[in-house]
Design a protein around this motif. Structure first.
Motif, mmCIF file in Angstrom:
data_model
loop_
_atom_site.group_PDB
_atom_site.id
_atom_site.type_symbol
_atom_site.label_atom_id
_atom_site.label_comp_id
_atom_site.label_asym_id
_atom_site.label_seq_id
_atom_site.Cartn_x
_atom_site.Cartn_y
_atom_site.Cartn_z
ATOM 1 N N GLY A 69 1.017 -1.320 -0.064
ATOM 2 C CA GLY A 69 0.021 0.083 0.132
ATOM 3 C C GLY A 69 0.866 1.189 -0.028
ATOM 4 O O GLY A 69 1.972 1.048 0.215
ATOM 5 N N ALA A 70 0.615 2.254 -0.289
ATOM 6 C CA ALA A 70 1.121 3.669 -0.215
ATOM 7 C C ALA A 70 1.669 3.647 1.052
ATOM 8 O O ALA A 70 3.040 4.227 0.941
ATOM 9 C CB ALA A 70 0.370 4.846 -0.754
ATOM 10 N N GLY A 71 1.202 3.463 2.046
ATOM 11 C CA GLY A 71 1.803 3.709 3.329
ATOM 12 C C GLY A 71 2.835 2.965 3.685
ATOM 13 O O GLY A 71 3.716 3.227 4.589
ATOM 14 N N ASP A 72 3.237 2.014 2.851
ATOM 15 C CA ASP A 72 4.543 1.063 3.130
ATOM 16 C C ASP A 72 5.689 1.875 2.255
ATOM 17 O O ASP A 72 7.074 1.375 2.623
ATOM 18 C CB ASP A 72 4.381 -0.465 2.320
ATOM 19 N N ILE A 73 5.513 2.780 1.613
ATOM 20 C CA ILE A 73 6.620 3.547 0.732
ATOM 21 C C ILE A 73 7.402 4.453 1.941
ATOM 22 O O ILE A 73 6.908 5.288 2.667
ATOM 23 C CB ILE A 73 6.024 4.357 -0.395
ATOM 24 N N ASP A 74 8.643 4.187 1.989
ATOM 25 C CA ASP A 74 9.657 5.221 2.855
ATOM 26 C C ASP A 74 10.685 6.060 2.288
ATOM 27 O O ASP A 74 11.324 6.617 2.965
ATOM 28 C CB ASP A 74 9.696 4.241 4.192
ATOM 29 N N LEU A 75 10.302 5.906 1.001
ATOM 30 C CA LEU A 75 11.463 7.083 0.095
ATOM 31 C C LEU A 75 10.889 7.310 -1.135
ATOM 32 O O LEU A 75 10.404 6.082 -1.926
ATOM 33 C CB LEU A 75 12.786 6.516 -0.071
ATOM 34 N N THR A 90 8.668 17.371 -7.769
ATOM 35 C CA THR A 90 7.616 16.403 -8.287
ATOM 36 C C THR A 90 7.546 15.307 -7.588
ATOM 37 O O THR A 90 6.162 14.879 -7.162
ATOM 38 C CB THR A 90 7.877 16.159 -9.746
ATOM 39 N N ALA A 91 8.331 14.974 -6.565
ATOM 40 C CA ALA A 91 8.458 13.968 -5.842
ATOM 41 C C ALA A 91 7.478 14.192 -4.746
ATOM 42 O O ALA A 91 6.697 13.520 -4.115
ATOM 43 C CB ALA A 91 9.855 13.495 -5.574
ATOM 44 N N SER A 92 7.642 15.611 -3.935
ATOM 45 C CA SER A 92 6.706 15.727 -2.975
ATOM 46 C C SER A 92 5.313 15.970 -3.489
ATOM 47 O O SER A 92 4.543 15.682 -2.461
ATOM 48 C CB SER A 92 7.179 17.302 -2.458
ATOM 49 N N ILE A 100 0.301 10.244 1.303
ATOM 50 C CA ILE A 100 1.345 9.744 2.421
ATOM 51 C C ILE A 100 2.011 10.865 2.870
ATOM 52 O O ILE A 100 2.289 12.004 2.010
ATOM 53 C CB ILE A 100 2.170 8.637 2.064
ATOM 54 N N ALA A 101 2.703 10.739 4.088
ATOM 55 C CA ALA A 101 3.523 12.163 4.567
ATOM 56 C C ALA A 101 4.593 11.556 5.444
ATOM 57 O O ALA A 101 4.477 10.620 5.957
ATOM 58 C CB ALA A 101 2.576 13.296 5.303
ATOM 59 N N GLY A 102 5.834 12.331 5.329
ATOM 60 C CA GLY A 102 6.906 11.903 6.430
ATOM 61 C C GLY A 102 7.930 11.630 5.720
ATOM 62 O O GLY A 102 9.205 11.676 6.225
ATOM 63 N N CYS A 103 7.728 10.407 4.731
ATOM 64 C CA CYS A 103 8.994 9.852 4.226
ATOM 65 C C CYS A 103 9.664 10.824 3.327
ATOM 66 O O CYS A 103 9.127 11.765 2.707
ATOM 67 C CB CYS A 103 8.740 8.697 3.613
ATOM 68 N N PRO A 104 11.189 10.743 3.031
ATOM 69 C CA PRO A 104 11.681 11.691 2.242
ATOM 70 C C PRO A 104 11.403 11.646 0.805
ATOM 71 O O PRO A 104 10.870 10.521 0.412
ATOM 72 C CB PRO A 104 13.228 11.268 2.326
ATOM 73 N N ALA A 105 11.532 12.603 0.001
ATOM 74 C CA ALA A 105 10.877 12.707 -1.219
ATOM 75 C C ALA A 105 11.798 13.621 -2.199
ATOM 76 O O ALA A 105 11.796 14.844 -1.538
ATOM 77 C CB ALA A 105 9.437 12.921 -1.602
ATOM 78 N N PHE A 106 12.474 13.231 -3.087
ATOM 79 C CA PHE A 106 13.248 14.363 -4.114
ATOM 80 C C PHE A 106 13.185 14.031 -5.453
ATOM 81 O O PHE A 106 12.933 12.787 -5.825
ATOM 82 C CB PHE A 106 14.623 14.312 -3.221
ATOM 83 N N LYS A 132 13.147 0.700 3.308
ATOM 84 C CA LYS A 132 12.861 -0.449 3.229
ATOM 85 C C LYS A 132 12.126 -0.727 1.641
ATOM 86 O O LYS A 132 12.445 -1.680 1.002
ATOM 87 C CB LYS A 132 11.780 -1.146 3.988
ATOM 88 N N ASN A 133 11.158 0.269 1.420
ATOM 89 C CA ASN A 133 10.502 -0.008 0.060
ATOM 90 C C ASN A 133 10.678 1.551 -0.534
ATOM 91 O O ASN A 133 9.817 2.267 -0.297
ATOM 92 C CB ASN A 133 8.868 -0.169 0.593
#
Ligand code: ACO
Length: 318
Positions: A69-75, A90-92, A100-106, A132-133
């Motif tokens: 699920g989208a919530g499993d993505i951590d980057l 565009t990643a943010s 989802i919120a909180g994980c790094p995105a760039f 992890k994912n």
């Protein structure tokens, strides 16, 4: 810890622009375009479709195909040369669309090599235990940065997005990666414009020295293939599927001839997608996985080359 591909996804905008359509727009012919590039048609984003919209469609299907699920993505890493805006990345923006919120995105800006750059980074994050994912996406709306009156460039590109979810694994996965750049070639392929004082200074359109790009691409495609194969102690015979950046069938054919790799082992989507820059490799990958062509256990060589010049290769077990 290794990283491996858990799921793939892709998205192509609905509108198709054929070479025959282009014949009505510029002084060109289907025969010239097919003969010089192998391209017959390309997809074009709707006026209100942005890179993050294409990325969202590809990403949701990659996440579902990974059984997550989208919530499993951590980057989140998005490779794009045609971002929604100057900032935020565009990643943010994609992260917000995924809810989802909180994980790094760039974002990664390495032009047509963007996807192999993003995949190499995802591998490093996972192997270092920092993620992890990882959701990686190549998403482009090149139709926005083409001069539709310039026949030497506008016939070569298209829009689309492809995505991969990479996950931690005890088995490889990624076998070797190698990235390069040589900024001395900056002026050979560029969009030499910037936003300043409320307007674009320079040109907002793709400019290209086609001959130089052609020669350079074939040379480094061969070189980087040998680099990653050597790193993994493998040979060309070990490659089940070669997925080069889909820029031009003549560059791709010249590369397999140099590598002495049977042409049937090369994935070809350039005819229907044209050059979708950072999106071309994950689009070709997802199409081949969905068609049942690429199977678990197959050895894949992915290669990108683009503006900069940048280039790189990823050797992996699917
Ligand atoms: N239709 C008809 N004629 C055309 C067109 C067109 N769309 N575009 C150019 N021409 C004409 C030129 O004006 C020229 O005419 P002239 O001889 O009267 O001056 C003639 O065709 C030949 O032009 P060239 O540029 O010499 O053509 P070439 O055979 O080199 O092919 C091409 C051009 C296809 C761009 C080639 O150089 C190439 O494949 N380069 C690689 C570029 C590439 O793939 N770029 C993608 C981005 S880079 C990347 O993703 C890595």
């Amino acid at each position: 810890m290794y990283s491996r591909i858990a799921g793939t996804g892709s998205y192509l905008p609905e509108k198709i622009l054929t070479n025959h359509d282009l014949e009505k727009m510029v002084d060109t012919s289907d025969e010239w375009i097919v003969g010089r590039s192998g391209i017959r048609e390309r997809h074009i984003a709707a006026d209100d479709e942005l890179a993050s919209d294409l990325a969202y469609q590809a990403a949701t299907s990659a996440i579902a195909n990974a059984g997550l699920g989208a919530g499993d993505i951590d980057l989140i890493i998005v490779a794009t040369t045609t971002p929604d805006m100057v900032f935020p990345s565009t990643a943010s923006i994609l992260q917000a669309k995924l809810g989802i919120a909180g994980c790094p995105a760039f974002d990664v800006q390495a032009v047509c090599s963007g996807f192999v750059y993003a995949m190499s980074m995802a591998n490093l994050f996972i192997c270092a235990g920092q993620a992890k994912n990882v959701l990686i996406v190549g998403a482009e709306v090149y139709s926005r940065i083409l001069d539709w009156t310039d026949r030497s460039t506008c016939v070569l590109f298209g829009d689309g997005a492809g995505s991969v979810v990479m996950t931690g694994s005890e088995e490889p996965g990624i076998l070797a990666t190698k990235l390069h750049s040589d900024g001395r070639y900056c002026d050979k392929l560029s969009v030499p414009g910037w936003v300043s004082g409320g307007k674009v200074t320079g040109s907002p359109f793709v400019q290209m020295d086609g001959g130089s790009v052609f020669k350079f691409a074939v040379g480094v495609f061969e070189e980087v293939a040998h680099e990653v194969l050597e790193m993994a102690n493998m040979t060309v015979d070990d490659i089940d599927w070669f997925i080069p950046h889909q820029a031009n069938i003549r560059i791709m054919d010249a590369t397999v001839r140099k590598l002495k790799l049977p042409r049937e082992r090369m994935i070809k989507t350039v005819e229907r997608h044209a050059n979708t820059s950072a999106a071309s490799i994950p689009l070709a990958l997802d199409e081949s996985v969905s068609a049942g062509k690429i199977r678990r256990g197959d050895t894949l060589l992915l290669e990108g080359v683009g503006g900069g010049f940048t280039w790189g290769g990823v050797l992996l077990r699917y």
